[in-house]
Write a protein that holds these residues in place. Structure first.
Motif, PDB file in Angstrom:
ATOM      1  N   VAL A  31       0.849  -1.192   0.000  1.00  0.00           N
ATOM      2  CA  VAL A  31       0.000   0.000   0.000  1.00  0.00           C
ATOM      3  C   VAL A  31       0.886   1.244   0.000  1.00  0.00           C
ATOM      4  O   VAL A  31       1.874   1.323   0.739  1.00  0.00           O
ATOM      5  N   GLU A  32       0.547   2.226  -0.828  1.00  0.00           N
ATOM      6  CA  GLU A  32       1.280   3.494  -0.831  1.00  0.00           C
ATOM      7  C   GLU A  32       0.669   4.400   0.222  1.00  0.00           C
ATOM      8  O   GLU A  32      -0.527   4.690   0.186  1.00  0.00           O
ATOM      9  N   CYS A  33       1.478   4.843   1.174  1.00  0.00           N
ATOM     10  CA  CYS A  33       0.985   5.677   2.271  1.00  0.00           C
ATOM     11  C   CYS A  33       1.563   7.090   2.171  1.00  0.00           C
ATOM     12  O   CYS A  33       2.753   7.273   1.931  1.00  0.00           O
ATOM     13  N   ILE A  34       0.690   8.071   2.375  1.00  0.00           N
ATOM     14  CA  ILE A  34       1.081   9.473   2.446  1.00  0.00           C
ATOM     15  C   ILE A  34       0.582  10.012   3.791  1.00  0.00           C
ATOM     16  O   ILE A  34      -0.583   9.800   4.152  1.00  0.00           O
ATOM     17  N   VAL A  35       1.428  10.684   4.528  1.00  0.00           N
ATOM     18  CA  VAL A  35       1.039  11.290   5.798  1.00  0.00           C
ATOM     19  C   VAL A  35       1.109  12.800   5.633  1.00  0.00           C
ATOM     20  O   VAL A  35       2.145  13.347   5.226  1.00  0.00           O
ATOM     21  N   VAL A  36       0.017  13.483   5.937  1.00  0.00           N
ATOM     22  CA  VAL A  36      -0.044  14.938   5.855  1.00  0.00           C
ATOM     23  C   VAL A  36      -0.177  15.488   7.272  1.00  0.00           C
ATOM     24  O   VAL A  36      -1.123  15.153   7.995  1.00  0.00           O
ATOM     25  N   SER A  37       0.786  16.314   7.679  1.00  0.00           N
ATOM     26  CA  SER A  37       0.763  16.913   9.012  1.00  0.00           C
ATOM     27  C   SER A  37       1.670  18.133   9.025  1.00  0.00           C
ATOM     28  O   SER A  37       2.331  18.443   8.023  1.00  0.00           O
ATOM     29  N   ALA A  38       1.732  18.796  10.170  1.00  0.00           N
ATOM     30  CA  ALA A  38       2.621  19.953  10.310  1.00  0.00           C
ATOM     31  C   ALA A  38       4.065  19.541  10.529  1.00  0.00           C
ATOM     32  O   ALA A  38       4.945  20.385  10.662  1.00  0.00           O
ATOM     33  N   GLY A  39       4.317  18.243  10.592  1.00  0.00           N
ATOM     34  CA  GLY A  39       5.677  17.747  10.771  1.00  0.00           C
ATOM     35  C   GLY A  39       6.027  17.559  12.234  1.00  0.00           C
ATOM     36  O   GLY A  39       5.190  17.687  13.122  1.00  0.00           O
ATOM     37  N   GLY A  40       7.292  17.227  12.491  1.00  0.00           N
ATOM     38  CA  GLY A  40       7.742  16.978  13.854  1.00  0.00           C
ATOM     39  C   GLY A  40       8.838  15.939  13.889  1.00  0.00           C
ATOM     40  O   GLY A  40       9.313  15.459  12.844  1.00  0.00           O
ATOM     41  N   PRO A  41       9.262  15.550  15.100  1.00  0.00           N
ATOM     42  CA  PRO A  41      10.400  14.640  15.259  1.00  0.00           C
ATOM     43  C   PRO A  41      10.218  13.264  14.623  1.00  0.00           C
ATOM     44  O   PRO A  41      11.201  12.588  14.334  1.00  0.00           O
ATOM     45  N   MET A  42       8.960  12.851  14.398  1.00  0.00           N
ATOM     46  CA  MET A  42       8.729  11.508  13.883  1.00  0.00           C
ATOM     47  C   MET A  42       8.670  11.426  12.354  1.00  0.00           C
ATOM     48  O   MET A  42       8.404  10.366  11.802  1.00  0.00           O
ATOM     49  N   VAL A  43       8.909  12.541  11.688  1.00  0.00           N
ATOM     50  CA  VAL A  43       8.851  12.533  10.219  1.00  0.00           C
ATOM     51  C   VAL A  43       9.849  11.527   9.648  1.00  0.00           C
ATOM     52  O   VAL A  43       9.528  10.751   8.732  1.00  0.00           O
ATOM     53  N   SER A  44      11.065  11.523  10.171  1.00  0.00           N
ATOM     54  CA  SER A  44      12.088  10.610   9.650  1.00  0.00           C
ATOM     55  C   SER A  44      11.683   9.152   9.836  1.00  0.00           C
ATOM     56  O   SER A  44      11.939   8.307   8.972  1.00  0.00           O
ATOM     57  N   ALA A  45      11.029   8.853  10.961  1.00  0.00           N
ATOM     58  CA  ALA A  45      10.570   7.483  11.208  1.00  0.00           C
ATOM     59  C   ALA A  45       9.470   7.093  10.223  1.00  0.00           C
ATOM     60  O   ALA A  45       9.434   5.966   9.720  1.00  0.00           O
ATOM     61  N   ILE A  46       8.569   8.031   9.943  1.00  0.00           N
ATOM     62  CA  ILE A  46       7.508   7.788   8.955  1.00  0.00           C
ATOM     63  C   ILE A  46       8.125   7.508   7.591  1.00  0.00           C
ATOM     64  O   ILE A  46       7.762   6.545   6.901  1.00  0.00           O
ATOM     65  N   GLU A  47       9.081   8.336   7.184  1.00  0.00           N
ATOM     66  CA  GLU A  47       9.687   8.179   5.858  1.00  0.00           C
ATOM     67  C   GLU A  47      10.536   6.913   5.776  1.00  0.00           C
ATOM     68  O   GLU A  47      10.682   6.337   4.697  1.00  0.00           O
ATOM     69  N   ALA A  48      11.062   6.472   6.922  1.00  0.00           N
ATOM     70  CA  ALA A  48      11.864   5.242   6.931  1.00  0.00           C
ATOM     71  C   ALA A  48      11.016   4.015   6.613  1.00  0.00           C
ATOM     72  O   ALA A  48      11.543   2.984   6.188  1.00  0.00           O
TER      73      ALA A  48
END
Length: 368
Positions: A31-48
């Motif tokens: 599944v292709e996942c896209i997360v839309v938010s204001a960002g934060g410390p967990m962005v790198s974990a999401i992209e990983a």
């Protein structure tokens, strides 16, 4: 399949953790996942995980957030997600209003998740709208049915949050080096019957019930010691002072340890003798108690909400009448001499693969 998740930000928190787990599990399923938010410390974990993050300030309770509606509508038209998954109230409002600007034949299916017991009003009611509504526990489903009667019962699906059994299992043990530092940092815990209360320092967590519990255990000759694990957020200092005062009034100032926020909570749960939940109002789920149970650690808690549902499955003898500190002390006192054995292994639907599979099945049912 493409799924777009909307949430306010990616700082540490339960909702953010669930979205991270969904991205991990869903991308593994193609599944292709896209997360839309204001960002934060967990962005790198999401992209990983292989998911993409798109920065949009869609979570602030501000009139300026309304300017994000048109931008989000354009983003949805560009990305063409099959599913728009809403995880919080302000992003849900932005998401629903953005979808209305898109031609019906081009709109994604809309799913929302009730992660917590929001105040009941028109503003919170947006979470009860959509093609499907996910409740993270049976009590959460009942909350939706009781307070949002326009939401059809058949559109509400119970999908509990989960635990990663590859990380949380009874045989897991912290390293000798970790224990050495733990005992060096908190020498007062040596030889004590340690009772862990995890969670942010808020009034609803019920920490003021700890002093009478510790006092009653000590009166029976049990070397009870409270270990409060969690951060005191800005603005909550008065609550912490109130709890400290309660311990001091009971003559128990030396019988409580405050660790603050810990990134190694799994190890702390293993190091303590028992984990308890004293929430004064029902919690929607209770992820930390589930992790403790998965680690084979005994858990006692008030018998309502998601924690009560977990104990009903794993360890019924750990269920205590809400607010009854004497009953809690009685259970803990019994466990001091008798080690309870939580039911193992972790049953469905509390395993991570069950949660991912249930979401995938729900998405597919909407698209079919």
């Amino acid at each position: 399949m493409k799924v777009m998740h909307l949430l306010p930000s990616l700082s540490s928190g339960g909702v953010e953790q669930v979205v991270l787990e969904l991205c991990q599990g869903l991308t593994e399923q193609g599944v292709e996942c896209i997360v839309v938010s204001a960002g934060g410390p967990m962005v790198s974990a999401i992209e990983a995980t292989g998911a993409r993050h798109i920065t949009r300030p869609i979570g602030k309770k501000s009139i300026f957030t309304l300017f994000q509606i048109g931008k989000l509508a354009r983003l949805i038209k560009e990305e063409k997600p099959d599913i728009l998954h809403l995880h919080s109230r302000v992003p849900a409002w932005v998401g629903h209003l953005a979808v209305k600007r898109i031609r019906k034949s081009m709109r994604p299916k809309v799913v929302s998740t009730f992660h917590g017991f929001h105040s009941v009003n028109f503003y919170s009611g947006i979470m009860a709208k959509g093609d499907k509504v996910i409740a993270v526990s049976r009590c959460m489903k009942q909350h939706i049915l009781d307070n949002y009667p326009r939401t059809p019962a058949e559109s509400i699906v119970v999908i509990p949050n989960s635990v990663d059994v590859s990380q949380n299992y009874p045989e897991y043990k912290p390293t000798a080096e970790w224990y050495e530092k733990w005992h060096a940092d908190y020498p007062e815990l040596a030889g004590k019957y340690t009772i862990c209360l995890p969670g942010r320092i808020t009034r609803l967590k019920g920490a003021t019930h700890l002093p009478p519990i510790i006092s009653e255990l000590k009166a029976k000759g049990i070397p009870a010691h409270a270990v409060i694990v969690g951060e005191t957020k800005k603005g909550k200092e008065a609550i912490r002072h109130e709890i400290e005062q309660a311990f001091e009034t009971a003559g128990l100032s030396q019988d409580v340890t405050w660790t603050g926020h810990r990134r190694d909570l799994r190890n702390v749960l293993c190091a303590c003798n028992v984990t308890i939940s004293l929430t004064l109002q029902p919690e929607s789920f209770g992820k930390t108690t589930l992790e403790a149970l998965a680690l084979g650690r005994p858990v006692a808690g008030y018998e309502h909400g998601g924690v009560g549902e977990q104990l009903e499955v794993f360890l019924p003898e750990g269920m205590v009448t809400t607010g009854d500190t004497s009953a809690m002390a009685k259970v803990l006192g019994k466990w001091y001499t008798e080690s309870p054995s939580p039911k193992l292994p972790v049953p469905a639907p509390y395993r991570r693969e069950d949660m991912i599979g249930a979401h995938l099945e729900l998405y597919r049912s909407l698209l079919s």
